[in-house]
Design a protein around this motif. Structure first.
Motif, mmCIF file in Angstrom:
data_model
loop_
_atom_site.group_PDB
_atom_site.id
_atom_site.type_symbol
_atom_site.label_atom_id
_atom_site.label_comp_id
_atom_site.label_asym_id
_atom_site.label_seq_id
_atom_site.Cartn_x
_atom_site.Cartn_y
_atom_site.Cartn_z
ATOM 1 N N TYR A 28 0.784 -1.235 0.000
ATOM 2 C CA TYR A 28 0.000 0.000 0.000
ATOM 3 C C TYR A 28 0.819 1.290 0.000
ATOM 4 C CZ TYR A 28 -3.435 -3.543 0.823
ATOM 5 O OH TYR A 28 -4.201 -4.671 0.675
ATOM 6 N N PHE A 36 -5.233 -1.033 -5.646
ATOM 7 C CA PHE A 36 -6.257 -1.680 -4.799
ATOM 8 C C PHE A 36 -7.646 -1.065 -5.052
ATOM 9 C CE2 PHE A 36 -8.368 -2.376 -0.575
ATOM 10 C CZ PHE A 36 -8.691 -3.699 -0.845
ATOM 11 N N ILE A 39 -8.868 -2.859 -7.940
ATOM 12 C CA ILE A 39 -9.314 -4.218 -7.572
ATOM 13 C C ILE A 39 -10.740 -4.158 -7.026
ATOM 14 C CG2 ILE A 39 -8.978 -6.062 -5.842
ATOM 15 C CD1 ILE A 39 -5.975 -5.770 -6.220
ATOM 16 N N TYR A 45 -14.302 -9.061 -7.761
ATOM 17 C CA TYR A 45 -13.926 -8.819 -6.353
ATOM 18 C C TYR A 45 -15.196 -8.484 -5.545
ATOM 19 C CZ TYR A 45 -11.102 -7.649 -2.337
ATOM 20 O OH TYR A 45 -10.551 -7.649 -1.066
ATOM 21 N N GLY A 154 -13.673 -4.280 5.727
ATOM 22 C CA GLY A 154 -13.029 -4.612 4.454
ATOM 23 C C GLY A 154 -12.447 -6.012 4.390
ATOM 24 N N GLY A 155 -12.544 -6.765 5.462
ATOM 25 C CA GLY A 155 -11.946 -8.102 5.455
ATOM 26 C C GLY A 155 -10.455 -8.064 5.679
ATOM 27 N N ASN A 156 -9.952 -6.921 6.189
ATOM 28 C CA ASN A 156 -8.496 -6.802 6.416
ATOM 29 C C ASN A 156 -7.974 -7.858 7.380
ATOM 30 O OD1 ASN A 156 -8.469 -4.609 4.757
ATOM 31 N ND2 ASN A 156 -8.533 -3.100 6.394
ATOM 32 N N TYR A 199 -9.240 -13.447 -6.861
ATOM 33 C CA TYR A 199 -7.797 -13.240 -6.623
ATOM 34 C C TYR A 199 -6.949 -13.570 -7.846
ATOM 35 C CZ TYR A 199 -9.075 -12.253 -1.916
ATOM 36 O OH TYR A 199 -9.637 -11.647 -0.825
ATOM 37 N N THR A 206 -4.701 -7.888 -10.212
ATOM 38 C CA THR A 206 -4.103 -8.411 -8.973
ATOM 39 C C THR A 206 -2.623 -8.738 -9.193
ATOM 40 O OG1 THR A 206 -6.277 -9.362 -8.546
ATOM 41 C CG2 THR A 206 -4.509 -10.017 -7.062
ATOM 42 N N PHE A 209 -0.825 -5.540 -8.871
ATOM 43 C CA PHE A 209 -0.780 -5.184 -7.442
ATOM 44 C C PHE A 209 0.423 -5.861 -6.777
ATOM 45 C CE2 PHE A 209 -3.141 -5.956 -3.210
ATOM 46 C CZ PHE A 209 -3.038 -4.643 -2.791
ATOM 47 N N GLU A 275 1.042 -12.795 0.170
ATOM 48 C CA GLU A 275 -0.201 -12.454 0.882
ATOM 49 C C GLU A 275 -0.977 -13.694 1.308
ATOM 50 O OE1 GLU A 275 -3.592 -9.073 0.316
ATOM 51 O OE2 GLU A 275 -3.399 -10.444 -1.363
ATOM 52 N N SER A 277 -4.956 -14.366 2.357
ATOM 53 C CA SER A 277 -6.309 -13.785 2.446
ATOM 54 C C SER A 277 -7.225 -14.894 2.952
ATOM 55 C CB SER A 277 -6.798 -13.298 1.082
ATOM 56 O OG SER A 277 -6.027 -12.235 0.607
HETATM 57 C C1 AVI Z 1 -7.157 -5.597 1.845
HETATM 58 N N1 AVI Z 1 -7.466 -7.032 1.742
HETATM 59 C C2 AVI Z 1 -8.630 -7.371 2.541
HETATM 60 C C3 AVI Z 1 -7.560 -7.525 0.349
HETATM 61 C C4 AVI Z 1 -7.895 -9.035 0.336
HETATM 62 O O1 AVI Z 1 -8.914 -9.379 -0.248
HETATM 63 O O2 AVI Z 1 -7.162 -9.822 0.949
HETATM 64 C C5 AVI Z 1 -6.297 -7.287 -0.429
HETATM 65 C C6 AVI Z 1 -6.330 -7.945 -1.787
HETATM 66 N N2 AVI Z 1 -5.413 -8.753 -2.253
HETATM 67 C C7 AVI Z 1 -5.728 -9.161 -3.459
HETATM 68 N N3 AVI Z 1 -6.908 -8.636 -3.780
HETATM 69 C C8 AVI Z 1 -7.286 -7.868 -2.751
#
Ligand code: AVI
Length: 314
Positions: A28, A36, A39, A45, A154-156, A199, A206, A209, A275, A277
Motif C-alpha cells: 500500500y 487496490f 481491484i 472482487y 473490508g476483510g483486512n 484473486y 491483482t 498489485f 499475501e 487472504s
Molecule cells: C485488503 N485485503 C482485505 C484484500 C484481500 O482481499 O485480501 C487485499 C487484496 N489482495 C488481493 N486482492 C485484494
C-alpha cells in the motif's frame, strides 16, 4: 528506525529466508493503494459490494444493537476512502445521534480526501481524524475513556496469520472498556471458484498489485528487479479457507538491493509469498472471538452470505 529502514530490514529478512516472503502490508504505497482501488471495482472482487450492501441495508440493525447512553466515538482503523462506512454514519447523522467519527489511516493523503468527502456528503458529521499507524494511536484512544465502537472493515483481518490475529485483537481489547464494541469484516468461505476468480482476475490487476511490490523495492531501496521476469500465482485452499499469493521467478536470477547492499538469488520457479487472504466460517469467527475474550453480539451478512460484519463486545 525510519520507515525506510524498517522496510529495508523486512525486505532483507524476507528475501533471505528459505521460503522467500514480502509482507502484504507493503502493497500500500500510493501506487499500490491506487491499484487496490481498481481491484475493488473489479466485477470478480465481491467483498466490496457485499460489505457495502451490509452497511447500507443493515445499518439500522447494527445501530440498534449499540447500547451507549452517552456521546460515543466511532474509531475506524484503516479507513481508506470511507464510502462503505459512510452508509452506516449516514443513519446515525439522520437520527441526530451524538457521536464523533475518528478515522485512522497511515496515509495523510487518504485522510485528507476522506475528510473532504465526509464533509461534502454528511455536513452534520463531527469528525476527528488521526494520521499514523494503528498501534501508536491505540494508547491515546484507551486513555480517552470515551465509549467506543471500533471498526475494522473490508476483510483486512483475513490478511493476518492466526497468531497475528490474536495480537491484533489483544491490542484492540487494550483500547476498549466494558460496553465498547468492535465491528469486524470477515470474508466467508463460499464456492471455491468464486474466491479463486476474485484473486486471479482475467485483466491481471491483482498481478499488477503484486508486481508493484518489486517496483516499490526498485524505487525506494534501489532494487534491480526485472519485473517482467516474475509472474503471479494465487491459490485458494477451500479446506482451510486460505488464499495464498506468490510472485514466481521465471528464470534463475540475481537481484541486488542497493540500500541493504545485498544480492538475492532466485531459482527458476522459486516463489516469493506475498499475501494470505483467509476466508472464515461463522464457527471459526466465534472461536476467534471467544479465544480472545469477546462476546459475539451478531453477524450481519449480505444476502448471498459471502461476507459478514460481525459485532462483538467485551
Ligand atoms: C485488503 N485485503 C482485505 C484484500 C484481500 O482481499 O485480501 C487485499 C487484496 N489482495 C488481493 N486482492 C485484494
Amino acid at each position: 528506525m525510519t520507515d525506510l529502514q524498517t522496510f529495508a530490514r523486512d525486505i532483507h529478512k524476507g528475501l533471505s529466508a528459505p521460503q522467500k516472503h514480502i509482507s502484504s502490508k507493503y502493497f500500500y504505497d500510493d501506487i499500490g493503494s491506487g491499484i487496490f482501488q481498481d481491484i475493488m471495482k473489479m466485477p470478480e472482487y465481491y467483498p466490496t459490494p457485499c460489505e457495502f450492501e451490509i452497511l447500507s441495508l443493515q445499518g439500522e440493525n447494527i445501530i440498534q444493537k449499540l447500547a451507549f447512553n452517552k456521546p460515543f466515538q466511532i474509531v475506524e482503523f484503516g479507513a481508506g476512502d470511507g464510502i462503505k462506512t459512510r452508509q452506516l454514519l449516514k443513519k446515525l447523522v439522520e437520527r441526530q445521534v451524538d457521536f464523533t467519527y475518528v478515522p485512522i489511516d497511515i496515509s495523510s493523503k487518504a485522510i485528507e480526501e476522506l475528510t473532504a468527502n465526509m464533509h461534502a456528503h454528511l455536513p452534520g458529521l463531527k469528525i476527528s481524524p488521526m494520521i499514523g499507524n494503528y498501534f501508536s494511536m491505540m494508547e491515546e484512544l484507551a486513555a480517552s475513556g470515551v465509549p467506543s465502537l471500533l471498526l475494522f472493515l473490508g476483510g483486512n483481518i483475513g490478511n493476518y496469520e492466526a497468531h497475528e490475529v490474536n495480537s491484533l485483537l489483544a491490542d484492540f481489547r487494550k483500547c476498549m472498556n466494558p460496553g465498547d464494541y468492535l465491528l469486524t469484516g470477515f470474508d466467508l468461505q463460499k464456492n471455491p471458484a468464486t474466491v479463486r476468480c476474485a484473486y486471479d482476475d482475467p485483466k491481471g490487476i491483482t498481478k499488477a498489485f503484486n508486481i508493484n511490490l518489486l517496483h516499490r523495492i526498485n524505487r525506494e531501496l534501489g532494487g534491480s528487479f526485472k519485473t517482467n521476469q516474475f509472474d503471479f500465482y494465487s491459490h485458494y485452499n477451500p479446506v482451510n479457507g486460505e488464499v495464498r499469493s506468490y510472485l514466481v521467478s521465471l528464470v534463475p536470477q540475481k537481484v541486488h538491493v542497493r540500500h541493504t547492499d545485498k544480492c538475492y538469488d532466485f531459482d527458476r520457479n522459486e516463489l516469493i509469498w506475498t499475501e494470505l487472504s483467509k476466508k472464515y466460517t461463522l464457527s471459526e469467527i466465534e472461536e476467534v472471538a471467544a479465544a480472545n475474550g469477546f462476546r459475539v453480539v451478531e453477524h450481519f451478512q449480505d444476502c448471498k452470505a459471502y461476507f459478514t460484519d460481525s459485532l462483538w463486545t467485551l
